[in-house]
Design an enzyme around this catalytic site. Structure first.
Site, short mmCIF file in Angstrom:
data_model
loop_
_atom_site.label_atom_id
_atom_site.label_comp_id
_atom_site.label_asym_id
_atom_site.label_seq_id
_atom_site.Cartn_x
_atom_site.Cartn_y
_atom_site.Cartn_z
CB SER A 157 45.81 17.04 23.13
OG SER A 157 45.43 17.19 21.79
CG ASP A 177 48.07 11.48 17.89
OD1 ASP A 177 47.32 12.22 17.23
OD2 ASP A 177 48.48 11.78 19.04
CG HIS A 225 45.09 12.25 20.19
ND1 HIS A 225 46.22 13.02 20.31
CD2 HIS A 225 44.09 12.93 20.82
CE1 HIS A 225 45.92 14.13 20.97
NE2 HIS A 225 44.64 14.08 21.30
#
Length: 310
Positions: free
Chosen positions: A156, A253, A283
């Site tokens: 991320s 996501d 995610h």
């Protein structure tokens, strides 16, 4: 719109109900992140705690070094930056990911406890990851790693830091491994709209995270230190020097298109890239491998992709 796989729905239902990250404020969000993603002690991976001096006498960066048992020396290494929107995350909350990354790819993993926004906005976290990459190469003999096989990895926001740091070091890196990278501060892609209310990470969360990382908005969204995407602020010519890259994206996501666009940009720059996309996943799905067989399978896919890129 891609719909969430029922197996992931069931796994996410086990999480306690809580407000979205941006509704909590920094302190409570950090406490909750630590509660939800507590450190794992499973497995045989050996860990050691180290510190890496920052240039200019600005203190030291804590790191945790993971080594799978029986790994030959010198071994490949990955410098890993955790997720958390540049605002959340610790070595402990990223422990499970770091352990799996080490075990599944047969690598020494150096997990970085980089400085967080808003106390330390861009480029502090990137500076810390850069320093740890350089230290890992310089300390290769002491760490039992191969200096020619040091790569970067990140999840991320950490994938952003890993990518940006890799562009700043003078040493060639063997591979970049990016889990659902957070790369576009403009939030201007279809996935940001389609999955604005996705589980674990919403568009409003991303807006909050980016604002804090941008020094409460003082850093413009097209600043080249924020993103490697050529159409956001990155320099297209610099992509050609990127290491061979594995990009993992999830269909449910808001960051889906961030990773896909970056993979496409790398391919256009003739960089070897392997884009692994998982349509029904949310995610952060790699953290659900204990509960969802498809996530465990994705780890096997990821390991194969990394090994093929070395």
């Amino acid at each position: 719109m891609t719909h969430l796989d029922p197996a992931y729905e069931r796994a996410l239902a086990a999480f306690p109900d809580h407000p979205e990250w941006h509704e909590l404020g920094v302190e409570r969000a950090r406490e909750l992140e630590a509660e939800l993603f507590s450190r794992s002690t499973d497995g045989d991976v050996v860990t050691t705690e180290r510190t890496v001096d920052r240039p200019g006498g600005e203190g030291a960066v804590p790191v945790r070094v993971y080594r799978p048992p029986g790994l030959d020396e010198p071994a490949p290494a990955l410098v890993f930056a955790h997720g958390g929107g540049f605002v959340l995350g610790t070595l402990d909350s990223a422990d499970d990911l770091a352990r799996r990354l080490a075990a599944n790819t047969g690598s020494v993993v150096v997990s970085v406890d980089y400085r967080l926004a808003p106390e330390h906005p861009c480029p502090a976290g990137m500076d810390d990851v850069t320093a740890v990459i350089e230290w890992t190469v310089e300390s290769a003999d002491a760490l039992g790693v191969d200096a020619a096989q040091v790569g970067v990895a990140g999840s991320s926001a950490g994938a952003n830091l890993a990518t940006m740091a890799a562009r700043r070091v003078d040493v060639p890196l063997s591979v970049a491994v990016l889990f659902y990278p957070m790369l576009d501060p403009t939030l201007g892609t279809p996935s940001h709209e389609e999955h604005a209310d996705a589980p674990l990470l919403t568009r409003a969360d991303l807006d909050w995270f980016w604002r804090l990382y941008r020094d409460d908005g003082a850093i413009p969204v097209d600043d080249p230190l924020l993103s490697p995407l050529p159409d956001v602020g990155g320099e297209p010519s610099s992509l050609a020097d990127s290491p061979s890259t594995v990009v993992v994206t999830a269909g449910c996501d808001p960051l889906r298109d961030d990773g896909a666009r970056y993979a496409d940009a790398l391919a256009a720059a003739r960089v070897a890239v392997d884009h692994r996309h998982y349509p029904g996943a949310p995610h952060g799905f790699l953290s659900l491998a204990d509960a969802v067989p498809a996530a465990a399978d994705a780890w096997d896919d990821l390991a194969a992709a990394v090994l093929a890129r070395r």
